[in-house]
Design a protein around this motif. Structure first.
Motif, PDB file in Angstrom:
ATOM      1  N   UNK A  51      -5.956 -28.780   0.203  1.00 48.35           N
ATOM      2  CA  UNK A  51      -6.215 -29.521  -1.044  1.00 48.35           C
ATOM      3  C   UNK A  51      -6.637 -30.958  -0.730  1.00 48.35           C
ATOM      4  N   UNK A  52      -5.914 -31.597   0.164  1.00 53.24           N
ATOM      5  CA  UNK A  52      -6.274 -32.967   0.544  1.00 53.24           C
ATOM      6  C   UNK A  52      -7.633 -33.018   1.227  1.00 53.24           C
ATOM      7  N   UNK A  53      -7.940 -31.998   2.046  1.00 50.55           N
ATOM      8  CA  UNK A  53      -9.234 -31.974   2.726  1.00 50.55           C
ATOM      9  C   UNK A  53     -10.366 -31.882   1.708  1.00 50.55           C
ATOM     10  N   UNK A  54     -10.192 -31.077   0.694  1.00 51.57           N
ATOM     11  CA  UNK A  54     -11.232 -30.943  -0.331  1.00 51.57           C
ATOM     12  C   UNK A  54     -11.428 -32.269  -1.059  1.00 51.57           C
ATOM     13  N   UNK A  55     -10.334 -32.964  -1.357  1.00 52.73           N
ATOM     14  CA  UNK A  55     -10.458 -34.271  -2.004  1.00 52.73           C
ATOM     15  C   UNK A  55     -11.272 -35.244  -1.144  1.00 52.73           C
ATOM     16  N   UNK A  56     -10.975 -35.266   0.157  1.00 53.69           N
ATOM     17  CA  UNK A  56     -11.670 -36.201   1.046  1.00 53.69           C
ATOM     18  C   UNK A  56     -13.155 -35.855   1.169  1.00 53.69           C
ATOM     19  N   UNK A  57     -13.450 -34.569   1.309  1.00 53.63           N
ATOM     20  CA  UNK A  57     -14.847 -34.161   1.427  1.00 53.63           C
ATOM     21  C   UNK A  57     -15.592 -34.446   0.125  1.00 53.63           C
TER      22      UNK A  57
END
Length: 513
Positions: free
Chosen positions: A473-479
């Motif tokens: 979830x955090x990775x998607x936010x950053x991308x």
């Protein structure tokens, strides 16, 4: 008589000033070297004696005691030869100088008194400058590397005899000066491989542009010959140029590892490291009885490329998890603990199956979904969670390969990447340790990546449907934040979120084709 000369020793990518204390006394000729020296330091006695005699001086007859202080710090390397020789000459009255209290002396000695280069010069000179030392003596081959440090006088010499004459004011020498800006300009004129060489694969090049803009980790999944390695090797050409601080950090690591070419002042290009899949755990992350940096630290501020990821030993991949998260490697031994920076872009590639092809229901010889899933399972879920972008790479068609139209150049892609990085630099001003979107922690990501209602609904559906982890979830936010930066958008829109979700293909049930 007791003499004192200053030298230095590296600890990780940092250094500590070492005092070489020498005492001479009568009695049976003996040479004692104390202060936790390693094998290379202990062998200095024979090199120093031969070098002193072959430069026209005499080696003291009697008991010679050399102490390397502080005594509880392990010493390694051959940089102690020259300071030990100078200390013995002073203690025996064959050298008189008022410069020794303000001078750091480093260098290995050949038997004829010639000076040889040593590793770790840059961190040692930086430490000397920070401690207020005015002068530093180094071998000629290390001169350019040492001279990038300002506010200290660097004197490169070729032999013990030249050092002796300079210390006694019988030889004049000007400190070496290096124009760091000119080094970076020459680097900009170098010829690189280019993304224009890549035919087709526009979706993959777009994903790599997103990765470069935000500093994200990438895995490419596709059959052999689809261009995975070719594109990975061109990734450094679209990354922003190294800043001076980044260049110094990177050069320190290469210097400590002894990989800096003789006469080279700085590492001015982002590193690209591609170890073979037979690499050991220690070679990948660092370690050894005397800790040394591994491939993940040698790629600091650059790219670590792991081709055919499932073929790497699982233990080697698992020890990468913490360095990828923290940005540094900690190595603990009984006598010391050192840390090496490892802020990298991890770029990896793999075939979709042991046969190298995707599942094809019409081909009886193709890999089955079970075989593909078993092949993917060689990579642990926690490691995949730390990879931001999962990219499906398809074979290039004949029309694309035979076409005369070249792809977009690295220079034009790099301009967009640098514009996105400038936005991030402004955003993270005042946030310690964060320079690009991929480096945000959970708290910072939630603050810097607010979603509107439509974006939240899309992400909620993806999380619920795919069963993604909190880290994903955090990775998607950053991308999503990076894609918005490439779009010069202050807000993260629903299309940015949707594109980011598409880069989590290994989390989807349908990734097998």
């Amino acid at each position: 008589m007791v003499s004192r000369v200053y030298c230095a020793s590296t600890i990780g990518v940092d250094a500590k000033i070492i005092e070489v204390e020498t005492s001479l006394s009568g009695g049976v000729p003996r040479f004692y070297l104390v202060g936790l020296p390693d094998r290379a330091v202990s062998e200095a006695r024979d090199r120093v004696e031969a070098a002193v005699k072959n430069t026209g001086a005499s080696f003291p007859f009697g008991k010679v005691t050399v102490n390397l202080a502080p005594a509880d710090l392990p010493k390694e390397g051959s940089a102690f030869d020259l300071p030990i020789a100078v200390a013995i000459l002073e203690a025996s009255g064959q050298l008189r100088s008022n410069k020794l209290d303000d001078t750091l002396i480093l260098g290995e000695l050949a038997l004829n008194g010639k000076m040889r280069p040593v590793k770790g010069i840059l961190p040692m000179v930086v430490e000397a400058r920070d401690r207020g030392v005015k002068n530093v003596i180094v071998p000629c081959e290390n001169g350019a590397e040492a001279a990038v440090v300002d506010e200290i006088n660097v004197y490169p010499f070729e032999s013990l005899q030249q050092v002796r004459l300079w210390l006694e004011d019988f030889r004049k020498a000007e400190p070496l000066k290096i124009d760091v800006r000119s080094i970076f300009r020459k680097n900009g004129e170098a010829v690189f491989v280019d993304f224009s060489d890549v035919r087709g694969q526009e979706n993959v090049k777009r994903a790599l542009e997103v990765a470069a803009a935000g500093g994200h980790n990438v895995i490419m999944v596709g059959p052999p010959g689809s261009g995975k390695t070719m594109m990975a090797r061109r990734l450094p050409t679209i990354l922003p140029p190294l800043t001076l601080d980044e260049a110094l950090e990177t050069t320190k690591i290469h210097s400590v590892a002894g990989l800096l070419s003789a006469g080279k002042a700085l590492v001015t290009e982002r590193p690209f490291r591609a170890p073979h899949h037979t690499v050991s755990d220690v070679a990948l992350v660092g370690g050894g009885s005397i800790p040394m940096p591994g491939e993940i630290s040698m790629a600091h501020n650059g790219v670590l490329f792991l081709d055919e990821l499932p073929e790497f030993k699982r233990s080697a991949l698992e020890v990468m998890r913490q360095p990828l998260e923290d940005g540094f490697v900690s190595i603990s031994r009984a006598r010391m603990s050192v840390s090496y920076p490892s802020r990298i872009m991890l770029v990896s590639s793999m075939n979709p199956s042991p046969t190298g092809d995707w599942y094809d229901a019409t081909d009886p010889n193709a890999a089955s979904p079970v075989q593909m899933q078993r092949y993917l399972s060689k990579i642990s879920g926690p490691l995949l969670d730390r990879i931001d972008l999962h990219i499906d790479v398809q074979k290039v068609s004949y029309e694309e390969l035979s076409g005369k139209i070249k792809g977009e150049s690295s220079e034009s892609i790099r301009k967009r990447v640098m514009q996105a990085r400038e936005i991030q630099t402004t955003r993270f001003m005042g946030v310690k340790g964060v320079y690009c979107n991929a480096q945000m922690n959970t708290k910072t990501a939630r603050k810097m990546c607010p979603l509107d209602d439509s974006g939240s609904q899309i992400l909620k559906k993806a999380i619920t449907t795919l069963g993604l982890s909190a880290r994903a979830y955090d990775r998607i936010l950053k991308v999503s934040r990076t894609i918005a930066d490439l779009d010069s958008s202050q807000e993260i829109r629903s299309n940015h979120v949707a594109e980011a979700i598409q880069y989590r293909s290994l989390d989807r049930d349908g990734w097998l084709g």
